[in-house]
Design a protein around this motif. Structure first.
Motif, PDB file in Angstrom:
ATOM      1  N   PRO A 151      24.301  40.252  31.633  1.00  0.00           N
ATOM      2  CA  PRO A 151      23.784  39.573  32.831  1.00  0.00           C
ATOM      3  C   PRO A 151      24.269  40.264  34.110  1.00  0.00           C
ATOM      4  O   PRO A 151      25.377  40.798  34.168  1.00  0.00           O
ATOM      5  CB  PRO A 151      24.361  38.156  32.715  1.00  0.00           C
ATOM      6  CG  PRO A 151      24.643  37.964  31.260  1.00  0.00           C
ATOM      7  CD  PRO A 151      25.029  39.328  30.752  1.00  0.00           C
ATOM      8  N   GLN A 152      23.407  40.213  35.132  1.00  0.00           N
ATOM      9  CA  GLN A 152      23.642  40.953  36.364  1.00  0.00           C
ATOM     10  C   GLN A 152      24.990  40.650  37.025  1.00  0.00           C
ATOM     11  O   GLN A 152      25.736  41.569  37.380  1.00  0.00           O
ATOM     12  CB  GLN A 152      22.514  40.630  37.349  1.00  0.00           C
ATOM     13  CG  GLN A 152      22.186  41.733  38.298  1.00  0.00           C
ATOM     14  CD  GLN A 152      20.803  41.522  38.922  1.00  0.00           C
ATOM     15  OE1 GLN A 152      20.443  40.411  39.317  1.00  0.00           O
ATOM     16  NE2 GLN A 152      20.040  42.577  39.007  1.00  0.00           N
ATOM     17  N   GLY A 153      25.290  39.368  37.202  1.00  0.00           N
ATOM     18  CA  GLY A 153      26.520  39.000  37.905  1.00  0.00           C
ATOM     19  C   GLY A 153      27.758  39.454  37.143  1.00  0.00           C
ATOM     20  O   GLY A 153      28.714  39.979  37.717  1.00  0.00           O
ATOM     21  N   LEU A 154      27.729  39.241  35.826  1.00  0.00           N
ATOM     22  CA  LEU A 154      28.838  39.660  34.971  1.00  0.00           C
ATOM     23  C   LEU A 154      29.006  41.178  35.026  1.00  0.00           C
ATOM     24  O   LEU A 154      30.128  41.696  35.188  1.00  0.00           O
ATOM     25  CB  LEU A 154      28.565  39.201  33.537  1.00  0.00           C
ATOM     26  CG  LEU A 154      29.544  39.617  32.451  1.00  0.00           C
ATOM     27  CD1 LEU A 154      30.937  39.056  32.715  1.00  0.00           C
ATOM     28  CD2 LEU A 154      29.047  39.144  31.075  1.00  0.00           C
ATOM     29  N   CYS A 155      27.902  41.883  34.918  1.00  0.00           N
ATOM     30  CA  CYS A 155      27.930  43.343  34.933  1.00  0.00           C
ATOM     31  C   CYS A 155      28.478  43.861  36.264  1.00  0.00           C
ATOM     32  O   CYS A 155      29.322  44.771  36.291  1.00  0.00           O
ATOM     33  CB  CYS A 155      26.513  43.877  34.698  1.00  0.00           C
ATOM     34  SG  CYS A 155      26.445  45.657  34.481  1.00  0.00           S
ATOM     35  N   GLU A 156      28.043  43.247  37.352  1.00  0.00           N
ATOM     36  CA  GLU A 156      28.483  43.700  38.679  1.00  0.00           C
ATOM     37  C   GLU A 156      29.994  43.517  38.839  1.00  0.00           C
ATOM     38  O   GLU A 156      30.688  44.401  39.349  1.00  0.00           O
ATOM     39  CB  GLU A 156      27.721  42.929  39.760  1.00  0.00           C
ATOM     40  CG  GLU A 156      27.932  43.489  41.156  1.00  0.00           C
ATOM     41  CD  GLU A 156      27.308  42.609  42.235  1.00  0.00           C
ATOM     42  OE1 GLU A 156      26.184  42.100  42.030  1.00  0.00           O
ATOM     43  OE2 GLU A 156      27.978  42.416  43.281  1.00  0.00           O
ATOM     44  N   SER A 157      30.512  42.374  38.372  1.00  0.00           N
ATOM     45  CA  SER A 157      31.953  42.136  38.543  1.00  0.00           C
ATOM     46  C   SER A 157      32.775  43.051  37.630  1.00  0.00           C
ATOM     47  O   SER A 157      33.866  43.490  37.994  1.00  0.00           O
ATOM     48  CB  SER A 157      32.291  40.663  38.301  1.00  0.00           C
ATOM     49  OG  SER A 157      31.984  40.283  36.988  1.00  0.00           O
ATOM     50  N   MET A 158      32.253  43.353  36.445  1.00  0.00           N
ATOM     51  CA  MET A 158      32.949  44.304  35.566  1.00  0.00           C
ATOM     52  C   MET A 158      32.956  45.698  36.205  1.00  0.00           C
ATOM     53  O   MET A 158      33.971  46.388  36.214  1.00  0.00           O
ATOM     54  CB  MET A 158      32.271  44.360  34.186  1.00  0.00           C
ATOM     55  CG  MET A 158      32.456  43.101  33.339  1.00  0.00           C
ATOM     56  SD  MET A 158      31.286  43.012  31.931  1.00  0.00           S
ATOM     57  CE  MET A 158      31.926  44.321  30.856  1.00  0.00           C
ATOM     58  N   ARG A 159      31.807  46.116  36.739  1.00  0.00           N
ATOM     59  CA  ARG A 159      31.716  47.435  37.375  1.00  0.00           C
ATOM     60  C   ARG A 159      32.575  47.531  38.629  1.00  0.00           C
ATOM     61  O   ARG A 159      33.171  48.570  38.905  1.00  0.00           O
ATOM     62  CB  ARG A 159      30.246  47.745  37.732  1.00  0.00           C
ATOM     63  CG  ARG A 159      29.388  48.148  36.542  1.00  0.00           C
ATOM     64  CD  ARG A 159      27.906  48.219  36.906  1.00  0.00           C
ATOM     65  NE  ARG A 159      27.651  49.145  37.996  1.00  0.00           N
ATOM     66  CZ  ARG A 159      27.338  50.443  37.855  1.00  0.00           C
ATOM     67  NH1 ARG A 159      27.240  50.949  36.647  1.00  0.00           N
ATOM     68  NH2 ARG A 159      27.134  51.216  38.895  1.00  0.00           N
ATOM     69  N   TYR A 160      32.642  46.428  39.386  1.00  0.00           N
ATOM     70  CA  TYR A 160      33.436  46.429  40.629  1.00  0.00           C
ATOM     71  C   TYR A 160      34.865  46.915  40.362  1.00  0.00           C
ATOM     72  O   TYR A 160      35.390  47.764  41.079  1.00  0.00           O
ATOM     73  CB  TYR A 160      33.451  45.020  41.229  1.00  0.00           C
ATOM     74  CG  TYR A 160      34.337  44.877  42.447  1.00  0.00           C
ATOM     75  CD1 TYR A 160      33.893  45.289  43.701  1.00  0.00           C
ATOM     76  CD2 TYR A 160      35.616  44.331  42.348  1.00  0.00           C
ATOM     77  CE1 TYR A 160      34.694  45.158  44.830  1.00  0.00           C
ATOM     78  CE2 TYR A 160      36.428  44.195  43.468  1.00  0.00           C
ATOM     79  CZ  TYR A 160      35.963  44.609  44.704  1.00  0.00           C
ATOM     80  OH  TYR A 160      36.762  44.489  45.807  1.00  0.00           O
ATOM     81  N   ALA A 202      35.938  36.085  37.420  1.00  0.00           N
ATOM     82  CA  ALA A 202      36.950  37.133  37.195  1.00  0.00           C
ATOM     83  C   ALA A 202      37.585  36.988  35.809  1.00  0.00           C
ATOM     84  O   ALA A 202      37.871  37.984  35.145  1.00  0.00           O
ATOM     85  CB  ALA A 202      38.020  37.084  38.283  1.00  0.00           C
ATOM     86  N   ILE A 203      37.793  35.749  35.375  1.00  0.00           N
ATOM     87  CA  ILE A 203      38.300  35.538  34.009  1.00  0.00           C
ATOM     88  C   ILE A 203      37.294  36.124  33.016  1.00  0.00           C
ATOM     89  O   ILE A 203      37.661  36.871  32.100  1.00  0.00           O
ATOM     90  CB  ILE A 203      38.544  34.036  33.726  1.00  0.00           C
ATOM     91  CG1 ILE A 203      39.696  33.509  34.589  1.00  0.00           C
ATOM     92  CG2 ILE A 203      38.819  33.802  32.242  1.00  0.00           C
ATOM     93  CD1 ILE A 203      39.851  31.996  34.549  1.00  0.00           C
ATOM     94  N   LEU A 204      36.007  35.815  33.222  1.00  0.00           N
ATOM     95  CA  LEU A 204      34.962  36.327  32.310  1.00  0.00           C
ATOM     96  C   LEU A 204      34.821  37.846  32.395  1.00  0.00           C
ATOM     97  O   LEU A 204      34.584  38.505  31.379  1.00  0.00           O
ATOM     98  CB  LEU A 204      33.616  35.672  32.611  1.00  0.00           C
ATOM     99  CG  LEU A 204      33.470  34.197  32.235  1.00  0.00           C
ATOM    100  CD1 LEU A 204      32.054  33.718  32.565  1.00  0.00           C
ATOM    101  CD2 LEU A 204      33.775  33.958  30.761  1.00  0.00           C
TER     102      LEU A 204
END
Lengths: 302, 302
Positions: A35-44, A116-118
Motif C-alpha cells: 500500500p502507498q502510505g506504508l511503502c512511502e513511510s518505509m522508503r522515507y 511508524a510501528i507498521l
C-alpha cells in the motif's frame, strides 16, 4: 580497483538494490502490491542515506570470497532494512522518543506513531521475504542461503541486537557497570556488523577458520567503532569534561570513556582495531578492501 | 481419531512446542540466551491461551498431506508468534491503544511501551529464526521449508497482514466502503489463516490444484469468520440496532452487517462457508478434520 572505487561501487549497488526491491507504490492499495502510505513511510527511512556500512560489508566479504555480487545483493539490502527498522522503532515514544534522525524528522514525527510501528514491522518482515525469494533463485546454493538467513536472524534477534536493546532499556535509569556496557555494545552494535560477514561466508560455503576470523573481525570492529563514537562525542563537544567523568548527560547513557577514562578508552579502541586487522591475515591480499575499510573507520572524525 | 481428539492433540503439540522454543530465562542476561525481561514479556503474550487456530490449521493440513507433525511443528509455532506480535503491536498507543487483551492487561500495560515494542519485534524475528533452524534439520526437504517460509513471510508481510493493518489504520477516521472493508479483511485476517494451509502444502511438495484448493479454503474461512465475528458482536449486544445501521460505535470501525445489513451479511457468510467446504472435495475423507473445523467455527456463539 582501489578502496574508494570499490566502496563507491558497493554503495551504488546497494542504493540501486534497495530502490529495486522497494519501488514507489502507484496505488493506495492493490492486491499483491505494498500500500502507498506504508511503502512511502518505509522508503522515507530506508532511503534516507547513511553510510550503508552493513550491506557494504556483506558485498565486500562476498567479493573477497568469490560470491557473485548479484547473488549477495538481496541479503545485503535485507540487513539495511533490519538496521533501518531498528532505528525507526528506537526513535519511538516509549523508546528513545527522538524527533530527529540524520538531520531529518524521525519516521513517527512525519507519519505518526501507528504507521511508524507498521513501517518498522514491515521492513523487518520484508527483509526475510526478500531473502527467501532470493534464495529460491539459487537452488544450487540453497543451503548456503538458508545458513546466511539463519545467521542474520540470530544476530538481529532476541539473543543478538534485540537482546542488546532490551538490556539497554533495562539500564536506562540504572547505574551501568562494565559487564552491562560490554553486553549492550556486543549485541546492539557488534552483532549486526558481524552478521554481514558471516552471511557472506555462509553463502560462499566457507570453512570454520574463515568463519572464526570473520567473527573476530566483526566483533572487534563493532566494539572499537562504539568506543570511538563515545570518544568523538566527547572530543567534539565543549561540555566534554562533564561527560567524560559520568553519565552522558544528554542521552542519560553510560559510555566507555565515562567508565574507563578517555585515555584507557583510546587504548582499548586501539587494541581492538589491531585485533581486527590481525584477524584478516589468513585472507592475504584478498582482504585489502576490509583493511582499508578499518583504516577509514578508524581515521574518521565524526 | 474423531475431531475433538485430533483437535486436543494438535493444541497440546502447539502448547508444548511453544514452551520448548521459548522456555523461561534463567539469568538477567547471558550470551546466547534471551534476556530475562525480554523473554518474560514475549512469554506473557505468547502463552496467554487463545484458540491457536493458525498453528492447528498448519498441523491439521500437514497431517492430511502426510507431513510428519514434528517437522511441521516449528512453522506452526512460528505462525502463532507472528499472530501474537501483531496483537502486541496492535494494542500499543498510536495503534488501537487497548488496555485489555483476552481479559488480561495488554503487554505494554504490564511491561511498558518500549519493552512491548521489543517483545513484538522479538517474536517476529524469532519466528523466522526458529523456522530457519528447523529447515536446516531437514536437508532432504529444504526447498519445501524455504517455500513454506516464503509463503508465511508474504502472507504476514507488506502485501499481506501488514498491508491490511496499514489500510485499516488509514480508514480509522474515514467512511469505509465495500472495497476497503474487503481488502482489510482479506489481508489482515484471511491471509494469516491461508498461510498455514499453504505452508503445510509447501513442505509436503503439493501440486498446483492442492495449493489452489487450500487458498480458496483459507480465504473463504477467513472472511466468513470475520463476518460472523461482526454478527456475533451485534447479536450478543443490547445496543445491536444502532450498530447494525452504522459504524461500530465502540471501536469506530466499519463492519459487514453495518455495510450490508444483518440479513445479507448472514447470507454472505453462509455462501463463504459453503465455498470453503466445496474446496475440500478434492481431498475426500482425508479432509474430514478440516470439515469438522469449519462446522465448529460456524456453530460458535462467541
Amino acid at each position: 580497483m582501489n578502496y574508494e572505487a570499490k566502496n563507491a561501487l558497493y554503495i551504488a549497488r546497494v542504493e540501486a538494490g534497495l530502490r529495486a526491491l522497494l519501488p514507489e507504490a502507484q496505488a493506495v492499495w492493490e492486491d499483491g502490491k505494498i500500500p502507498q502510505g506504508l511503502c512511502e513511510s518505509m522508503r522515507y527511512s530506508l532511503l534516507a542515506g547513511g553510510k550503508r556500512v552493513r550491506p557494504v560489508l556483506l558485498l565486500a566479504t562476498a567479493d573477497m570470497l568469490n560470491v557473485d555480487l548479484q547473488e549477495a545483493l538481496c541479503p545485503a539490502c535485507a540487513l539495511e532494512m533490519i538496521h533501518t527498522y531498528s532505528l525507526i522503532h528506537d526513535d519511538l515514544p516509549g523508546m528513545d522518543d527522538d524527533d530527529l534522525r540524520r538531520g531529518k524528522p524521525t519516521n513517527h514525527r512525519v507519519y505518526g506513531v501507528g504507521p511508524a510501528i507498521l513501517a518498522g514491522d514491515g521492513l523487518l518482515n520484508f527483509a526475510f521475504e526478500c531473502m527467501l525469494q532470493n534464495a529460491m533463485r539459487y537452488p544450487q546454493h540453497l543451503e548456503g542461503h538458508v545458513r546466511a538467513m539463519a545467521v542474520i536472524a540470530a544476530r538481529a534477534g532476541v539473543t543478538g541486537m534485540i537482546a542488546g536493546q532490551s538490556i539497554d532499556l533495562l539500564y536506562e535509569h540504572r547505574q551501568m557497570d562494565e559487564a552491562a556496557l560490554s553486553y549492550i555494545h556486543r549485541h546492539k552494535t557488534a552483532d549486526l556488523l558481524t552478521a554481514p560477514l558471516l552471511a557472506a561466508a555462509s553463502i560462499a560455503g566457507s570453512d570454520e577458520p574463515t568463519l572464526r576470523a570473520l567473527e573476530t573481525f566483526g566483533q572487534s570492529v563493532g566494539i572499537a567503532f562504539q568506543i570511538q563514537d563515545d570518544l568523538l562525542d566527547i572530543e567534539g563537544d565543549a561540555a566534554s569534561l562533564g561527560k567524560a567523568t559520568g553519565m552522558d548527560a544528554e542521552r542519560g547513557k553510560m559510555t566507555w570513556p565515562a567508565l574507563y577514562g578517555v585515555r584507557r578508552a583510546h587504548d582499548m579502541a586501539d587494541a581492538l582495531w589491531s585485533q581486527a586487522l590481525a584477524s584478516l591475515d589468513i585472507f592475504g591480499e584478498q582482504a585489502d578492501y576490509l583493511r582499508a575499510f578499518v583504516q577509514n573507520l578508524r581515521a574518521r572524525r565524526a
